[in-house]
Design an enzyme around this catalytic site. Structure first.
Site, PDB file in Angstrom:
ATOM      1  N   HIS A 427     -34.291 -25.754   9.885  1.00  0.00           N
ATOM      2  CA  HIS A 427     -33.885 -24.528   9.193  1.00  0.00           C
ATOM      3  C   HIS A 427     -34.166 -23.321  10.072  1.00  0.00           C
ATOM      4  O   HIS A 427     -35.014 -23.351  10.963  1.00  0.00           O
ATOM      5  CB  HIS A 427     -34.542 -24.432   7.820  1.00  0.00           C
ATOM      6  CG  HIS A 427     -35.959 -23.960   7.795  1.00  0.00           C
ATOM      7  ND1 HIS A 427     -36.298 -22.636   7.664  1.00  0.00           N
ATOM      8  CD2 HIS A 427     -37.135 -24.638   7.840  1.00  0.00           C
ATOM      9  CE1 HIS A 427     -37.614 -22.519   7.620  1.00  0.00           C
ATOM     10  NE2 HIS A 427     -38.151 -23.706   7.737  1.00  0.00           N
ATOM     11  N   ASP A 437     -42.819 -21.596  12.224  1.00  0.00           N
ATOM     12  CA  ASP A 437     -42.030 -22.092  11.102  1.00  0.00           C
ATOM     13  C   ASP A 437     -40.901 -21.100  10.829  1.00  0.00           C
ATOM     14  O   ASP A 437     -41.137 -20.031  10.278  1.00  0.00           O
ATOM     15  CB  ASP A 437     -42.936 -22.218   9.875  1.00  0.00           C
ATOM     16  CG  ASP A 437     -42.195 -22.686   8.639  1.00  0.00           C
ATOM     17  OD1 ASP A 437     -41.049 -23.156   8.768  1.00  0.00           O
ATOM     18  OD2 ASP A 437     -42.766 -22.586   7.537  1.00  0.00           O
ATOM     19  N   GLU A 474     -34.063 -22.340   3.569  1.00  0.00           N
ATOM     20  CA  GLU A 474     -35.023 -23.419   3.308  1.00  0.00           C
ATOM     21  C   GLU A 474     -36.276 -22.887   2.656  1.00  0.00           C
ATOM     22  O   GLU A 474     -36.858 -23.529   1.769  1.00  0.00           O
ATOM     23  CB  GLU A 474     -35.373 -24.126   4.627  1.00  0.00           C
ATOM     24  CG  GLU A 474     -36.239 -25.386   4.475  1.00  0.00           C
ATOM     25  CD  GLU A 474     -37.736 -25.134   4.540  1.00  0.00           C
ATOM     26  OE1 GLU A 474     -38.503 -26.103   4.419  1.00  0.00           O
ATOM     27  OE2 GLU A 474     -38.159 -23.961   4.698  1.00  0.00           O
ATOM     28  N   GLU A 475     -36.721 -21.703   3.100  1.00  0.00           N
ATOM     29  CA  GLU A 475     -37.976 -21.175   2.593  1.00  0.00           C
ATOM     30  C   GLU A 475     -37.934 -20.904   1.089  1.00  0.00           C
ATOM     31  O   GLU A 475     -38.968 -20.958   0.421  1.00  0.00           O
ATOM     32  CB  GLU A 475     -38.332 -19.875   3.330  1.00  0.00           C
ATOM     33  CG  GLU A 475     -38.590 -20.039   4.819  1.00  0.00           C
ATOM     34  CD  GLU A 475     -39.862 -20.809   5.129  1.00  0.00           C
ATOM     35  OE1 GLU A 475     -40.489 -21.353   4.193  1.00  0.00           O
ATOM     36  OE2 GLU A 475     -40.232 -20.874   6.303  1.00  0.00           O
ATOM     37  N   ASP A 503     -38.911 -29.208  11.469  1.00  0.00           N
ATOM     38  CA  ASP A 503     -39.082 -27.928  10.788  1.00  0.00           C
ATOM     39  C   ASP A 503     -39.779 -26.959  11.729  1.00  0.00           C
ATOM     40  O   ASP A 503     -39.157 -26.176  12.426  1.00  0.00           O
ATOM     41  CB  ASP A 503     -39.871 -28.153   9.499  1.00  0.00           C
ATOM     42  CG  ASP A 503     -39.886 -26.936   8.591  1.00  0.00           C
ATOM     43  OD1 ASP A 503     -39.787 -25.813   9.109  1.00  0.00           O
ATOM     44  OD2 ASP A 503     -40.018 -27.088   7.368  1.00  0.00           O
ATOM     45  N   HIS A 589     -46.511 -18.255   7.245  1.00  0.00           N
ATOM     46  CA  HIS A 589     -45.748 -17.361   6.366  1.00  0.00           C
ATOM     47  C   HIS A 589     -46.297 -15.932   6.327  1.00  0.00           C
ATOM     48  O   HIS A 589     -46.042 -15.199   5.378  1.00  0.00           O
ATOM     49  CB  HIS A 589     -45.690 -17.922   4.940  1.00  0.00           C
ATOM     50  CG  HIS A 589     -44.775 -19.095   4.810  1.00  0.00           C
ATOM     51  ND1 HIS A 589     -44.502 -19.691   3.594  1.00  0.00           N
ATOM     52  CD2 HIS A 589     -44.072 -19.799   5.728  1.00  0.00           C
ATOM     53  CE1 HIS A 589     -43.671 -20.701   3.773  1.00  0.00           C
ATOM     54  NE2 HIS A 589     -43.401 -20.783   5.068  1.00  0.00           N
TER      55      HIS A 589
END
Length: 760
Positions: A427, A437, A474-475, A503, A589
């Site tokens: 993603h 990520d 995706e998140e 990922d 994140h």
């Protein structure tokens, strides 16, 4: 090396798992598209021959994802500074390249005058190209649905085309949410109100952290709302944590919960709190979990999350667009209302906060002292449970909007079996910059495309078709991949050989892998071919085994909804694999997941190793005999497949150039049976309470979407049956357990019939 079926131990409850592992060598042949010969391992600048062999006495692969380990000590952690991709990044790229090389390259020419495609493939990997892609994609924050993220889609598609690949994109219109207003105020007797910052502070030496386009900290899909109540502390917010609060006499109903990130999916923290009667939730990253107990300082002086760091993320507990559950979100698609119970939207407001903001909240609590295992690393003499006297006044307004997202694809048509698809995906969207990520994986995907394009210019074509997939959103809820799978499920059911997911490709040293059991041996053979960057004298496989603390490496299972493999495996029944490098990474994140900080994706997860269906509370009438009988039948089917494979070997299958049309048909027919075996474990009714998940052998853990269970329908109903003291009600619930045993047995027998390939 001949593809022979591995014979597992037979004294484990998980004979089904080990039976599927028996198919692993044959599945390797299916994905590799031929009988693999000697294998290559890169050692320095030389390519050396490594003989391939099976595993004779291998332990059963664990059915669940283990608790992630802490990051290594600062002396062994390899950060990526000065614009260079670290050695772990190079290694990850090499593994991904080798993985796809074996998945897609045609049989290696035996004649010396023919090109050695393997060697060209591996030697074409360009460290500078990988680094440049990562820099370009992570220049700006690129949340799904924003113009910045559409620019990353254009970048990926443009590069695919530049490399000579057939590229296109597919858009969907899906429900996404963004924060409009956030406010949290702490009040307590005899103190001035404290308005929490709810912001991440810029750090010296990191220009990314000053970027004005960074989205404010929030929880995607959290509903708008206001809440004012006393606070209680609920540890990690797991179901058992709320049960412990009830035992200790702490009333959750009507309160606001503060909980730590860590053990379970954030959406389950919120749902568990709602079920306990809470009116809102705030979740923070405790230094115990994300700061190494504060002993090594914080980013940028070390890899640990700064005190103001906040973990964004979704709290939606479903998969895909909430408004189109089970069908694709096309422009003219039917859509549910946000208020429709079928949309399964979160029920109470929630916000992520920093450790810095959590400290005064926890300091304001009185009441019982929290259990020792609930204590954290904030500057407090002890954590207390509350309730109160500290109160929070929370106000949150969300912008919920249906907007466009974009998946990007490149297809390389196969030369021999173009209708068979090997898919590799990553993603592209990120909550902030996404250096780990997901864009460490995106950089790998783009480099893979470049090398494939180079080989195609020199005349190479894959045996089966390759599809490179760059997913969006995706998140939020694995949306891009899920909508595409839902739209193409019939084609995938007929044609998809395997889905390989990357990922957060690179976060540091240490290899992690999860897969369908059929792909275990493929993983093992790949890692035998790659040199460990920390010890050039040994393969990655050797270090992987050593890190597992046993004689074979730990290969986890993909039962939960942690990444884009979920739709392929859980909904479409496509054998899947997910690989990454590194352990926990603390800035997950947050603003600090940028090119200046190169670490690893990996929320801490539960590891609940189900060792057998046994319960002292189960009525004697409950029997697992149907499931054991079905597993035994599956064993017999794999033995038959072994015999058929031996016959093909004797007739010269390993020499593809000499195959007759009859042998080619027999080979394809065997491949098709194995291809469909994973699909046979699907049931149209799905898992009770989570019907989108169709796979009855692996599925999510109740109350933790990140977790993974074997036979999830059985264990879910056992959980229900043992959680109520009403004997009459429990009798009904134990009947449901028996029903799920029969259902699991039926799909296992279906898989047996598929492997046999004959009508009853």
């Amino acid at each position: 090396m001949i593809c022979k079926l591995f014979t597992p131990k037979r004294d484990s409850f998980f004979e089904l798992v080990t039976t599927m592992q028996k198919l692993s060598w044959w599945m390797q042949c299916l994905v590799l598209r031929t009988l693999p010969g000697s294998l290559l391992r890169r050692e320095g600048y030389r390519i050396i021959q490594v003989s391939g062999s099976g595993v004779d006495d291998r332990e059963e692969a664990m059915p669940l994802r283990p608790n992630s380990l802490p990051l290594p000590a600062g002396g062994t952690f390899k950060s990526c500074w000065s614009g260079n991709f670290c050695s772990a990044g190079t290694l990850a790229m090499t593994v991904i390249i080798v993985l796809l090389m074996h998945s897609c390259l045609d049989s290696w020419p035996a004649s010396s005058h023919k090109k050695n495609w393997q060697q060209i493939f591996v030697e074409s990997i360009d460290n500078n190209s990988i680094s440049n892609h990562l820099k370009q994609i992570t220049k700006e924050p690129h949340v799904a649905g924003t113009s910045e993220n559409f620019k990353t889609a254009d970048y990926v598609e443009s590069n695919f085309k530049t490399y000579g690949l057939n590229a296109h994109h597919k858009d969907y219109n899906v429900l996404l949410t963004y924060p409009l207003h956030r406010s949290v105020v702490l009040t307590q007797p005899n103190h001035e109100p404290i308005k929490l910052l709810l912001n991440e502070e810029a750090v010296a030496g990191d220009p990314y952290s000053n970027n004005s386009n960074i989205i404010p900290t929030f929880h995607a899909y959290a509903p708008s709302g206001n809440a004012s109540a006393e606070v209680i502390y609920a540890n990690y917010g797991a179901l058992e944590d709320f049960q412990k609060l009830a035992q200790l006499g702490v009333k959750v109903e009507g309160a606001i919960v503060i909980a730590k990130y860590g053990m379970i999916y954030r959406g389950d923290i919120v749902e568990n709190a709602a079920q306990a009667g809470a009116v809102a939730v705030v979740i923070y990253s405790d230094p115990l979990d994300y700061g190494n107990n504060g002993t090594e300082g914080y980013y940028p002086d070390s890899q640990w999350l700064p005190p103001s760091g906040v973990q964004r993320g979704s709290v939606f507990r479903g998969i895909g667009d909430p408004l189109t559950p089970g069908w694709a979100s096309e422009t003219d698609a039917e859509r549910l209302s946000v208020d429709d119970p079928s949309a399964q939207m979160p029920r109470i407001p929630s916000l992520p906060i920093s450790a810095e903001d959590a400290l005064p909240i926890l300091r304001s609590l009185e009441g019982p002292v929290a259990p020792s295992e609930w204590q954290g690393a904030l500057n407090l003499s002890e954590y207390k449970l509350g309730r109160g006297p500290g109160r929070l006044d929370i106000s949150y307004v969300a912008n919920q909007t249906v907007t466009s997202i974009r998946n990007v694809f490149a297809t390389i048509k196969g030369s021999k079996e173009p209708d068979r698809l090997v898919l590799l995906g990553n993603h592209r969207d990120a909550w902030t910059f996404g250096a780990v990520d997901p864009n460490s994986g995106t950089a790998a995907l783009l480099e893979l495309a470049r090398v494939i394009g180079k080989l195609m210019e020199e005349g190479w074509r894959p045996h089966r078709s390759i599809v490179l997939c760059s997913w969006d959103a995706e998140e939020y809820a694995l949306i891009g991949s899920t909508e595409w799978v839902e739209q193409n499920i019939d084609i995938l059911g007929a044609s998809a050989v395997a889905y390989l997911n990357v990922d957060f490709g690179v976060a540091g040293p240490g290899f992690n892998a999860a897969a369908s059991p059929q792909l275990d041996e493929l993983l093992i053979e790949i890692t035998k071919q790659v040199t460990d960057p920390d010890d050039v004298k040994q393969s990655l496989y050797t270090s992987w085994v050593a890190s597992s603390n046993k004689t074979t490496p730990t290969i986890d299972r993909l039962g939960g909804g942690g990444s884009d493999y979920a739709a392929f495996l859980q909904h479409a029944g496509v054998p899947s694999m997910d690989i990454s490098f590194g352990a926990d990474y603390s800035v997950y994140h947050s603003t600090f997941d940028n090119y200046n900080w190169m670490a690893k994706f990996g929320d801490p997860l539960f590891r609940r190793h189900v060792s057998g269906l046994s319960s002292s509370e189960a009525p004697k009438s409950i029997t697992v005999a149907p499931l054991f009988s079905a597993i035994k039948d599956l064993h017999l089917s794999t033995y038959q497949l072994t015999d058929e494979l031996n016959i093909l070997e004797q007739e010269g299958l390993e020499k593809l150039s000499e195959l007759s049309s009859d042998l080619l048909y027999s080979r394809r027919e065997l491949n098709d049976r194995l291809l469909r075996a994973e699909r046979a474990f699907l049931d149209s009714d799905g898992i009770p309470g989570a019907s989108w998940y169709k796979h009855l052998v692996y599925g999510p853990v109740p109350n933790d979407n990140y977790g993974s269970l074997s036979f999830p329908a059985i264990w879910g109903t056992i959980h229900e049956a043992t959680g109520n003291g009403n004997s009459a009600l429990n009798a009904t619930k134990w009947a449901a357990v028996q029903h799920e045993v029969y259902r699991s047995a039926r799909v296992t027998r279906r898989a047996s019939l598929v492997l046999r390939g004959k009508l009853t």
